[in-house]
Design a protein around this motif. Structure first.
Motif, mmCIF file in Angstrom:
data_model
loop_
_atom_site.group_PDB
_atom_site.id
_atom_site.type_symbol
_atom_site.label_atom_id
_atom_site.label_comp_id
_atom_site.label_asym_id
_atom_site.label_seq_id
_atom_site.Cartn_x
_atom_site.Cartn_y
_atom_site.Cartn_z
ATOM 1 N N VAL A 226 0.855 -1.191 0.000
ATOM 2 C CA VAL A 226 0.000 0.000 0.000
ATOM 3 C C VAL A 226 0.893 1.242 0.000
ATOM 4 C CG1 VAL A 226 -1.579 1.359 1.460
ATOM 5 C CG2 VAL A 226 -1.968 -1.096 1.109
ATOM 6 N N ILE A 227 0.517 2.244 -0.786
ATOM 7 C CA ILE A 227 1.303 3.473 -0.892
ATOM 8 C C ILE A 227 0.712 4.539 0.019
ATOM 9 C CG2 ILE A 227 2.168 5.271 -2.429
ATOM 10 C CD1 ILE A 227 3.334 2.468 -2.953
ATOM 11 N N MET A 228 1.550 5.033 0.946
ATOM 12 C CA MET A 228 1.188 6.141 1.810
ATOM 13 C C MET A 228 1.986 7.372 1.418
ATOM 14 S SD MET A 228 1.026 4.584 5.663
ATOM 15 C CE MET A 228 0.684 6.256 6.255
ATOM 16 N N GLN A 229 1.497 8.544 1.830
ATOM 17 C CA GLN A 229 2.192 9.787 1.506
ATOM 18 C C GLN A 229 1.718 10.886 2.436
ATOM 19 O OE1 GLN A 229 1.490 12.839 -0.295
ATOM 20 N NE2 GLN A 229 3.530 13.339 -1.051
ATOM 21 N N ALA A 230 2.548 11.925 2.615
ATOM 22 C CA ALA A 230 2.178 12.993 3.544
ATOM 23 C C ALA A 230 2.520 14.382 3.017
ATOM 24 C CB ALA A 230 2.856 12.777 4.895
ATOM 25 N N GLY A 231 2.760 14.513 1.734
ATOM 26 C CA GLY A 231 3.145 15.813 1.188
ATOM 27 C C GLY A 231 2.018 16.834 1.254
ATOM 28 N N SER A 232 2.360 18.081 1.623
ATOM 29 C CA SER A 232 1.364 19.144 1.728
ATOM 30 C C SER A 232 1.533 20.229 0.679
ATOM 31 C CB SER A 232 1.428 19.792 3.122
ATOM 32 O OG SER A 232 1.043 18.876 4.119
ATOM 33 N N ALA A 246 -3.317 6.059 1.122
ATOM 34 C CA ALA A 246 -3.545 6.618 2.455
ATOM 35 C C ALA A 246 -2.653 7.838 2.593
ATOM 36 C CB ALA A 246 -3.235 5.604 3.548
ATOM 37 N N ILE A 247 -3.212 8.928 3.082
ATOM 38 C CA ILE A 247 -2.469 10.178 3.236
ATOM 39 C C ILE A 247 -2.499 10.584 4.705
ATOM 40 C CG2 ILE A 247 -2.411 12.648 2.687
ATOM 41 C CD1 ILE A 247 -3.636 11.965 -0.017
ATOM 42 N N PHE A 248 -1.328 10.882 5.252
ATOM 43 C CA PHE A 248 -1.197 11.417 6.601
ATOM 44 C C PHE A 248 -1.245 12.934 6.496
ATOM 45 C CE2 PHE A 248 2.076 12.296 10.174
ATOM 46 C CZ PHE A 248 1.071 12.728 11.016
ATOM 47 N N SER A 249 -2.341 13.520 6.947
ATOM 48 C CA SER A 249 -2.524 14.973 6.880
ATOM 49 C C SER A 249 -2.341 15.577 8.266
ATOM 50 C CB SER A 249 -3.932 15.299 6.348
ATOM 51 O OG SER A 249 -4.199 16.674 6.452
ATOM 52 N N LEU A 281 -6.211 10.710 6.232
ATOM 53 C CA LEU A 281 -6.228 10.467 7.671
ATOM 54 C C LEU A 281 -5.590 11.656 8.390
ATOM 55 C CD1 LEU A 281 -5.035 6.757 7.457
ATOM 56 C CD2 LEU A 281 -7.383 7.608 7.466
ATOM 57 N N GLN A 282 -6.357 12.284 9.247
ATOM 58 C CA GLN A 282 -5.910 13.478 9.941
ATOM 59 C C GLN A 282 -5.102 13.105 11.183
ATOM 60 O OE1 GLN A 282 -6.031 16.713 9.221
ATOM 61 N NE2 GLN A 282 -4.978 17.144 11.136
ATOM 62 N N GLY A 283 -3.955 13.733 11.349
ATOM 63 C CA GLY A 283 -3.159 13.504 12.547
ATOM 64 C C GLY A 283 -3.871 14.009 13.795
ATOM 65 N N MET A 284 -3.796 13.234 14.876
ATOM 66 C CA MET A 284 -4.465 13.611 16.120
ATOM 67 C C MET A 284 -3.718 12.997 17.297
ATOM 68 S SD MET A 284 -8.450 12.959 17.283
ATOM 69 C CE MET A 284 -9.125 14.229 16.191
ATOM 70 N N VAL A 394 -4.676 9.436 12.007
ATOM 71 C CA VAL A 394 -3.373 8.912 12.398
ATOM 72 C C VAL A 394 -3.151 9.384 13.831
ATOM 73 C CG1 VAL A 394 -0.896 9.007 12.042
ATOM 74 C CG2 VAL A 394 -2.417 8.879 10.076
ATOM 75 N N LEU A 395 -3.105 8.450 14.767
ATOM 76 C CA LEU A 395 -3.000 8.788 16.180
ATOM 77 C C LEU A 395 -1.540 8.700 16.622
ATOM 78 C CD1 LEU A 395 -6.139 6.933 17.572
ATOM 79 C CD2 LEU A 395 -5.946 9.268 16.683
ATOM 80 N N ALA A 396 -1.028 9.820 17.123
ATOM 81 C CA ALA A 396 0.357 9.892 17.585
ATOM 82 C C ALA A 396 0.393 9.757 19.096
ATOM 83 C CB ALA A 396 0.982 11.217 17.160
ATOM 84 N N PRO A 397 1.357 9.035 19.637
ATOM 85 C CA PRO A 397 1.348 8.749 21.069
ATOM 86 C C PRO A 397 1.817 9.924 21.918
ATOM 87 C CG PRO A 397 3.293 7.798 20.076
ATOM 88 C CD PRO A 397 2.481 8.370 18.952
#
Length: 440
Positions: A226-232, A246-249, A281-284, A394-397
């Motif tokens: 699966v290809i993920m990416q996070a470019g803004s 899947a995009i990490f926003s 997927l929004q970072g939270m 996307v849940l960050a610890p």
């Protein structure tokens, strides 16, 4: 008659093979584990926790070096516990795969420094061994320090980095398609091990990348990672619209989230891709408590552990500018060809949404956290999800691994009760779980 299904939320975990995730002070909390960072058991445990919580998967953020932008050295990061990757994430994914059956597993790898053949070979090997659960978080890298670790003085210009990345992915896709299904015959009586007619050369030739192939590895159950990416940046969003599943926003505030969501989905449509082909997927970061007041106390304690100097160093790293020497007015010129547009956008959004100055934001360190009881946090997540500001999170610890343990045992059941998150895995592979079940 074609059936319909209710849209389901997706969850990924943001991980590091180091002391901290997004919250620069959380490693100092008494309940944060530090003694096992270099132990296999740490990664096996978090994999089990996330699978019990029915997460789609996790991915490891990574840097190919030590940040040494702040004050011209890495002292602040080492002394005060910054985002450091002590281990190559590719080496811990097999440990996690061995103790799970469904959890997706992602690694960050750069198209600017690794050859297409090497990338295709490593990722496909992991995908075969995990039975189709690997994701590749594609980056083009954003700092000269990483380039210098690979024998390159400076990063190429951003546009060129993305042009090269396009060709690297084209080459990897060609290599992953070299094998058809059914190669193995395994007929001992006739002495036939495999069918060579089901393997072909890739023979990919681009402007910057070329590779002959074929890979020596069969297809995985999901065909390719699966290809993920996070470019803004504008170019990064175009890249994501073409390739990402899947995009990490990391947008700040609901208006910015919705604007990003609509923009990327529109770019996908222009390329003939359906909206469901890529999950945004929004970072939270979440702080849970048995009551609202307990959760607030936990959040206040966490924020009291933030070292402003490390917060400044972290933002210096994201912008690729030494903020100990450079002010807001000089950032754009000082960045040059480096830095992440996502960091710049987040800072500007925080200034606008919270009424803060540039200096206050870059020294504050604490990103927006969603704080409350499980139903309160679920309310916020559901509101963003149903407003189509995202397809999940996307849940960050903060406290590791306790935050994820609390999410799995308290928050996930609340989301399941509302019917917006899976009660069990329905797919065999990560791609199937991201796409969701077929209509009934």
């Amino acid at each position: 008659m074609t059936g319909t299904r209710r849209r389901e939320m997706h969850l990924l975990a943001y991980l590091k093979t180091g002391p901290t995730g997004m919250h620069v002070g959380a490693w100092r909390h008494p309940n944060s584990r530090l003694d096992d960072i270099l132990e296999p058991s740490r990664y096996e445990h978090i994999a089990r926790v996330l699978e019990a919580g029915k997460f789609d998967g996790c991915f490891f953020a990574d840097l190919f070096g030590l940040y040494d932008i702040h004050k011209g050295g890495f002292d602040t990061y080492i002394e005060r516990g910054g985002q450091i990757s002590f281990l190559d994430p590719v080496t811990v994914l097999p440990l996690m795969a061995r103790v799970t059956e469904h959890l997706g597993l992602g690694a960050t790898l750069s198209t600017s420094f690794h050859s297409a053949y090497h990338l295709a070979r490593v990722l496909n090997s992991l995908d075969v061994l995990s039975k189709g659960r690997i994701a590749w978080n594609v980056v083009t890298s954003a700092t000269d320090l990483e380039a210098q670790n690979f024998g390159i003085d400076k990063l190429p210009p951003k546009e060129l980095r993305y042009d090269i990345a396009d060709e690297v992915l084209e080459a990897c896709f060609a290599l992953w398609d070299c094998w058809e299904d059914g190669v193995f015959v395994l007929d001992k009586e006739r002495g036939v091990f495999g069918d060579p007619g089901r393997i072909r050369y890739a023979n990919y030739v681009g402007k910057y990348i070329q590779t002959r192939g074929p890979l020596s590895i069969p297809r995985s159950p999901q065909g390719r990672p699966v290809i993920m990416q996070a470019g803004s940046s504008d170019r990064g969003r175009d890249f994501a619209a073409r390739w990402a599943e899947a995009i990490f926003s990391a947008q700040y505030g609901e208006p910015a989230m919705k604007a990003f969501y609509d923009d990327v989905k529109g770019r996908m449509a222009a390329r003939g891709r359906a909206p469901e082909d890529c999950k945004i997927l929004q970072g939270m970061t979440i702080v849970l408590g048995e009551t609202e007041s307990i959760a607030q106390e936990k959040a206040e304690h966490l924020n009291s552990l933030i070292d402003p100097e490390l917060a400044l160093a972290a933002n210096s790293s994201g912008l690729a500018v030494d903020l100990a020497k450079v002010g807001q007015a000089q950032v754009a010129d000082a960045r040059g060809n480096q830095g992440m547009d996502g960091t710049q956008q987040r800072i500007e959004q925080q200034m606008r949404e919270d009424g803060l100055t540039f200096d206050q934001v870059v020294r504050r360190g604490a990103r927006s956290m969603v704080v409350g009881t499980a139903p309160m946090v679920a309310d916020r997540m559901q509101a963003l999800f149903e407003a189509h500001a995202c397809d999940g999170f996307v849940l960050a610890p903060t406290i590791f691994p306790g935050m994820f343990e609390d999410i799995a045992t308290a928050l996930v059941p609340e989301l399941q009760r509302r019917g917006i998150f899976r009660k069990d895995y329905t797919g065999r592979t990560l791609r199937e779980n991201l796409r969701g079940p077929a209509p009934s």
